[in-house]
Write a protein that holds these residues in place. Structure first.
Motif, PDB file in Angstrom:
ATOM      1  N   UNK A  42       0.976  -0.945  -0.082  1.00  0.00           N
ATOM      2  CA  UNK A  42      -0.075  -0.036   0.156  1.00  0.00           C
ATOM      3  C   UNK A  42       1.180   1.237  -0.036  1.00  0.00           C
ATOM      4  N   UNK A  43       1.917   1.273   1.004  1.00  0.00           N
ATOM      5  CA  UNK A  43       2.621   2.558   0.833  1.00  0.00           C
ATOM      6  C   UNK A  43       3.237   2.906  -0.436  1.00  0.00           C
ATOM      7  N   UNK A  44       3.910   1.627  -1.162  1.00  0.00           N
ATOM      8  CA  UNK A  44       4.886   1.930  -2.355  1.00  0.00           C
ATOM      9  C   UNK A  44       3.279   2.198  -3.744  1.00  0.00           C
ATOM     10  N   UNK A  45       2.224   1.963  -3.929  1.00  0.00           N
ATOM     11  CA  UNK A  45       1.203   2.422  -4.427  1.00  0.00           C
ATOM     12  C   UNK A  45       1.172   3.168  -4.502  1.00  0.00           C
ATOM     13  N   UNK A  46       1.150   3.607  -2.615  1.00  0.00           N
ATOM     14  CA  UNK A  46       0.315   5.409  -2.384  1.00  0.00           C
ATOM     15  C   UNK A  46       1.902   6.554  -2.605  1.00  0.00           C
TER      16      UNK A  46
END
Length: 91
Positions: free
Chosen positions: A69-73
């Motif tokens: 999720x952090x990478x996508x964000x």
């Protein structure tokens, strides 16, 4: 989460409608939003499926989903900066 999803679903459609050519505006709005929903569902399903085989330790599963999720964000944040200079289609 519901408020965030509502804001994102409205703002994405609005942004696509502003940037799309006039003749293709309706098809772009529907296609882009549905593609985003389906891609998110696909990523969530396959990450959950991959983590279901993890027997021990269980604490790694929530960390992997959070890292994804952090990478996508971060990717979306960079995409926002790239799209800042994009000019809309002429009407």
């Amino acid at each position: 989460m519901g408020l965030g999803f509502g804001c994102v679903s409205i703002s994405t459609n609005l942004y696509v409608a502003e940037c799309a050519p006039t003749k293709l505006r309706g098809s772009f709005v529907g296609t882009v939003s549905q593609f985003g929903y389906k891609l998110g569902t696909l990523v969530a399903f396959w990450s959950g499926y991959g983590m279901s085989f993890r027997k021990s330790p269980y604490s790694i599963t929530w960390r992997v989903s959070n890292i994804m999720g952090v990478r996508i964000m971060a990717w979306l944040g960079n995409l926002k900066e790239l799209l800042r200079n994009v000019k809309p289609w002429p009407s």
